[in-house]
Design a protein around this motif. Structure first.
Motif, PDB file in Angstrom:
ATOM      1  N   PHE A 175       8.889 -10.189   0.072  1.00 27.14           N
ATOM      2  CA  PHE A 175       7.482 -10.056   0.447  1.00 27.14           C
ATOM      3  C   PHE A 175       7.114 -11.070   1.529  1.00 27.14           C
ATOM      4  N   ALA A 176       7.612 -12.293   1.397  1.00 25.44           N
ATOM      5  CA  ALA A 176       7.343 -13.314   2.408  1.00 25.44           C
ATOM      6  C   ALA A 176       7.940 -12.910   3.751  1.00 25.44           C
ATOM      7  N   LYS A 177       9.149 -12.355   3.715  1.00 29.19           N
ATOM      8  CA  LYS A 177       9.799 -11.900   4.950  1.00 29.19           C
ATOM      9  C   LYS A 177       9.036 -10.728   5.554  1.00 29.19           C
ATOM     10  N   GLU A 227       0.793  -1.227   0.000  1.00 34.82           N
ATOM     11  CA  GLU A 227       0.000   0.000   0.000  1.00 34.82           C
ATOM     12  C   GLU A 227       0.826   1.277   0.000  1.00 34.82           C
ATOM     13  N   ASP A 228       2.024   1.235   0.585  1.00 32.75           N
ATOM     14  CA  ASP A 228       2.820   2.463   0.642  1.00 32.75           C
ATOM     15  C   ASP A 228       3.711   2.637  -0.593  1.00 32.75           C
ATOM     16  N   GLY A 229       3.575   1.755  -1.589  1.00 31.26           N
ATOM     17  CA  GLY A 229       4.326   1.881  -2.831  1.00 31.26           C
ATOM     18  C   GLY A 229       5.586   1.046  -2.902  1.00 31.26           C
ATOM     19  N   THR A 230       5.992   0.425  -1.800  1.00 28.55           N
ATOM     20  CA  THR A 230       7.198  -0.402  -1.782  1.00 28.55           C
ATOM     21  C   THR A 230       7.004  -1.644  -2.640  1.00 28.55           C
ATOM     22  N   VAL A 231       8.023  -1.950  -3.467  1.00 30.70           N
ATOM     23  CA  VAL A 231       7.973  -3.117  -4.341  1.00 30.70           C
ATOM     24  C   VAL A 231       8.985  -4.149  -3.853  1.00 30.70           C
TER      25      VAL A 231
END
Length: 226
Positions: free
Chosen positions: A37-39, A27-31
């Motif tokens: 992502f799992a971490k 949601e905050d734009g972090t890719v």
């Protein structure tokens, strides 16, 4: 034989070079890639964390999924689980605010929240999605200051919330240390936001309000003007 092995190796290399890598945008734009992502989800909560894909786009050899992350506080019995469904069934019912106030440790008196629309936010200080939506909640509070009640409810201790608020503004009234009341009400996912009418009845149930804050603002304006 060597020539055949070389051809197979070339085909395999070409296939790998054309394979698309999936990334996740929160949601905050972090890719993030799959492992990041799992971490990230593991850092949000020791409970179950689920994500839903909002949109997908392709950029060169990559697929980027915009996802909505929800912290779930219990394990579902099925593969598909809507932690807010039980609360959407309560739309039209009166929200039992007094049960949360009665067990509150932050010193909030027995306030009557009727007479104005109310936004109730369930959250906790180590919930990543909860923290991400705080600026949107603060924006609503600033817009409707004095016209709408804004109440945040958490199982965190009062001193934990105060420590958090010393570092980050969250301009709601805070009801803290009410885990029994939260459990009794059946809250299973965070954040969860309830919209109450002037009589304290539930009008709408949201997860986070990031995607809905403009619609929520318009709805609140209509309710204030009624």
């Amino acid at each position: 034989m060597k020539k055949l092995f070389f051809i197979i190796l070339m085909i395999s290399s070409a296939a790998l070079s054309q394979a698309q890598i999936t990334y996740y945008q929160i949601e905050d734009g972090t890719v993030m890639d799959f492992f990041q992502f799992a971490k990230y989800k593991k850092t949000l909560s020791t409970g179950l964390v689920i994500h839903n894909s909002i949109s997908t786009r392709t950029a060169q050899d990559s697929v980027i999924q915009t996802v909505k992350v929800t912290v779930v506080d219990s394990n579902p019995d099925s593969n598909y689980y809507d932690p807010f469904l039980v609360h959407r069934k309560k739309i039209g019912d009166r929200f039992p605010m007094e049960e949360f106030i009665a067990s509150d440790s932050s010193g909030i008196d027995d306030v009557d929240y009727t007479g104005k629309p109310t936004v109730v936010n369930f959250w906790f200080t180590r919930c990543g999605p909860c923290i991400i939506e705080i600026p949107y909640l603060n924006q609503l509070e600033e817009e409707f200051n004095g016209e709408v009640n804004f109440v945040a409810i958490t199982f965190d201790k009062d001193y934990v919330v105060n420590y958090f608020l010393d570092k980050k503004a969250f301009n709601f009234e805070h009801i803290t240390d009410v885990r029994p009341a939260i459990d009794d009400y059946g809250v299973q996912a965070f954040p969860m936001n309830l919209l109450l009418d002037k009589d304290g009845r539930i009008v709408q149930v949201y997860g986070d309000i990031i995607a809905e804050h403009l619609n929520l603002s318009a709805t609140l304006r209509e309710m204030v003007n009624e």
